[in-house]
Write a protein that holds these residues in place. Structure first.
Motif, PDB file in Angstrom:
ATOM      1  N   GLU A  66       0.707  -1.085   0.016  1.00  0.00           N
ATOM      2  CA  GLU A  66       0.007  -0.025  -0.021  1.00  0.00           C
ATOM      3  C   GLU A  66       0.845   1.256   0.072  1.00  0.00           C
ATOM      4  O   GLU A  66       1.975   1.255   0.660  1.00  0.00           O
ATOM      5  N   PHE A 117     -13.114   3.045  -5.847  1.00  0.00           N
ATOM      6  CA  PHE A 117     -13.024   2.212  -4.361  1.00  0.00           C
ATOM      7  C   PHE A 117     -13.938   3.022  -3.579  1.00  0.00           C
ATOM      8  O   PHE A 117     -13.696   4.315  -3.560  1.00  0.00           O
ATOM      9  N   PHE A 120      -2.377   4.063  -2.977  1.00  0.00           N
ATOM     10  CA  PHE A 120      -2.529   3.028  -4.124  1.00  0.00           C
ATOM     11  C   PHE A 120      -2.116   1.723  -3.569  1.00  0.00           C
ATOM     12  O   PHE A 120      -1.720   1.659  -2.263  1.00  0.00           O
TER      13      PHE A 120
HETATM   14  N1  PHE Z   1      -7.335  -1.792  -1.509  1.00  0.00           N
HETATM   15  C1  PHE Z   1      -7.567  -2.073  -2.994  1.00  0.00           C
HETATM   16  C2  PHE Z   1      -7.710  -3.389  -3.184  1.00  0.00           C
HETATM   17  O1  PHE Z   1      -7.082  -4.367  -2.536  1.00  0.00           O
HETATM   18  C3  PHE Z   1      -6.584  -1.508  -3.477  1.00  0.00           C
HETATM   19  C4  PHE Z   1      -6.414   0.313  -3.621  1.00  0.00           C
HETATM   20  C5  PHE Z   1      -5.465   0.734  -2.294  1.00  0.00           C
HETATM   21  C6  PHE Z   1      -7.327   1.149  -4.133  1.00  0.00           C
HETATM   22  C7  PHE Z   1      -5.632   2.042  -2.268  1.00  0.00           C
HETATM   23  C8  PHE Z   1      -7.017   2.350  -3.978  1.00  0.00           C
HETATM   24  C9  PHE Z   1      -6.312   2.882  -3.235  1.00  0.00           C
HETATM   25  O2  PHE Z   1      -8.143  -3.881  -4.074  1.00  0.00           O
END
Ligand code: PHE
Length: 342
Positions: A211, A250, A307
Motif C-alpha cells: 500500500e 473504490f 494506491f
Molecule cells: N485496497 C484496494 C484493493 O485491495 C487497492 C487500493 C488501495 C485502491 C488504495 C485504491 C487505493 O483492491
C-alpha cells in the motif's frame, strides 16, 4: 588344581567366563576356599605346609584373573580402534545454502524504490478488526464491497463480545493505522500478507500487497502519476513508461483510478514501455475525506493519494511466472529454474 585353574583362566575369552571361574575357585564356596576350610581338621604339621601353599595359590589365581581381565579389556579397545575409523579424505557433502524467497526479494526491491522517494515502511496486523478493514475505509456494514472481498471472518465463542475480526483482505487498513500513529504529513508504504477465499492460477487465499499513502497540504494526482512512473521505470528496469489512468471506483478513494502500463508480450515475456497492450498493475486514487477523518486527520487542511498493488502479481509479470501457486509450493526445482535458488 593349580594347573587346571590357571589354564582355564588363560583360556577364558570374555569377562563372564572369568567371573564364573572366580566364583568356582576363590569364591566363598570355590574349590580353593573349600580346601582352606579343611585346614582346621589337619594336624599342625600338615597345616604348616598346606596353609601357606593354599594362600599362595589363592593369590596366584586372583592375580591371574586380574591380569586376564586387563588383557581382555585391552583387546576390546584394540578392536574398537580398528573398526571405528574415519576417512578424513572423503569429500564433504555439498552444503545447500538457502536463499530469500522470491516474494520477499520483490518486496524488498519495491520497498527500496519507494524508500528512495522518501516513503517510510509501516506495518499492521494480519488479523484486523472489522472496523480498520472496512468501516474506517468507508465500507459500512451492508456495503456491497464487503461481499466482493471473499473475506475470512474470525469465529468467536458464544458470549465473546469483542469487536468482530477478519483476516485483512487488503493492506488499506494500514493507511488508517499510519494516520492515527503519525498524523499528517505522511509518506508510507505498507507491504504485507492479505487474505481472500479464492484459489486458481492467479489467486491464492494468502497473497501480498503493498500500500502507498502520501498526505500533505497540496498532494494531487499529478504527484501520484510521477511517483508511479518512477516506480515502474525502476522496477521493470526501463527508461520510459506510459501509464494509463482508467476511471474506477473504490469506497476509500475519490476520484479512483486503476493504473495500466503500456506493454507488449514478446513470446510470453513481458516488455514494458512499448507495444499495443495495456497491463493493469494497481488501484489508486485520492484519499476519501471520510477516510482522512477516520484516521484523525482534518480533510479541510490535508489531502493525499493512496494506491494498492499486488506484489505477487508484479513478481509474476517481471519474472514471467505463469502460475501464482508455484510461489508457495517450495519446490526446489522451480526455485532453481527461475534463478531464485542456487
Ligand atoms: N485496497 C484496494 C484493493 O485491495 C487497492 C487500493 C488501495 C485502491 C488504495 C485504491 C487505493 O483492491
Amino acid at each position: 588344581l593349580r594347573t587346571r585353574v590357571l589354564d582355564a583362566v588363560a583360556q577364558a575369552s570374555d569377562e563372564a567366563t572369568l567371573e564364573d571361574l572366580r566364583v568356582s575357585t576363590v569364591g566363598k564356596k570355590g574349590e580353593v576356599s573349600l580346601k582352606m576350610r579343611e585346614l582346621g581338621r589337619m594336624s599342625p604339621e600338615e597345616r604348616q605346609v598346606a596353609g601357606p601353599a593354599l594362600n599362595a595359590l589363592k593369590d596366584e589365581v586372583n592375580s591371574a584373573l586380574a591380569a586376564k581381565k586387563a588383557a581382555l579389556a585391552d583387546a576390546a579397545l584394540d578392536e574398537r580402534l580398528r573398526s571405528e575409523w574415519l576417512d578424513v579424505t572423503l569429500p564433504a557433502r555439498p552444503d545447500r545454502v538457502g536463499t530469500i524467497h522470491p516474494i520477499s526479494q520483490v518486496t524488498e526491491e519495491v520497498t527500496a524504490i519507494f524508500a528512495d522517494m522518501g516513503f517510510a515502511v509501516a506495518e499492521g496486523p494480519q488479523i484486523e478488526s472489522d472496523w480498520y478493514n472496512f468501516d474506517a475505509l468507508n465500507i459500512p456494514s451492508h456495503h456491497p464491497a464487503r461481499g466482493e472481498m471473499d473475506t475470512f471472518y474470525m469465529s468467536r465463542a458464544e458470549g465473546d463480545n469483542r469487536p468482530p475480526h477478519v483476516l485483512r483482505t487488503h493492506t488499506s487498513p494500514v493507511q488508517i493505522r499510519s494516520m492515527q500513529e503519525k498524523g499528517a504529513p505522511i509518506r508510507v508504504i505498507c507491504p504485507g500478507r492479505v487474505y481472500r477465499a479464492d484459489y486458481d492460477q492467479t489467486h491464492t487465499p494468502m497473497f501480498h500487497q503493498i500500500e502507498g499513502l502520501a498526505i500533505d497540504k497540496t498532494i494531487s494526482m499529478a504527484n501520484l502519476k510521477w511517483v508511479l512512473e518512477e516506480f515502474v521505470k525502476a522496477f521493470f528496469e526501463v527508461d520510459d513508461v506510459e501509464l494509463r489512468f482508467r476511471a474506477s471506483h473504490f469506497p476509500f478513494t475519490e476520484p479512483s483510478a486503476e493504473v495500466d502500463i503500456r506493454c507488449s508480450w514478446d513470446g510470453g515475456q513481458l516488455k514494458v514501455g512499448e507495444g499495443d497492450d495495456w497491463l493493469e498493475i494497481l488501484g489508486s486514487g485520492m484519499v476519501h475525506p471520510k477516510v482522512l477523518e477516520a484516521g484523525g486527520i482534518d480533510p479541510a487542511d490535508w489531502q493525499g493519494f493512496a494506491f494498492g498493488m499486488g506484489i505477487d502479481r508484479i513478481a509474476m509479470l517481471k519474472y514471467g511466472i505463469p502460475d501464482l501457486r508455484a510461489f508457495f509450493d517450495s519446490d526446489l526445482r522451480w526455485l532453481k529454474h527461475y534463478g531464485f535458488s542456487s
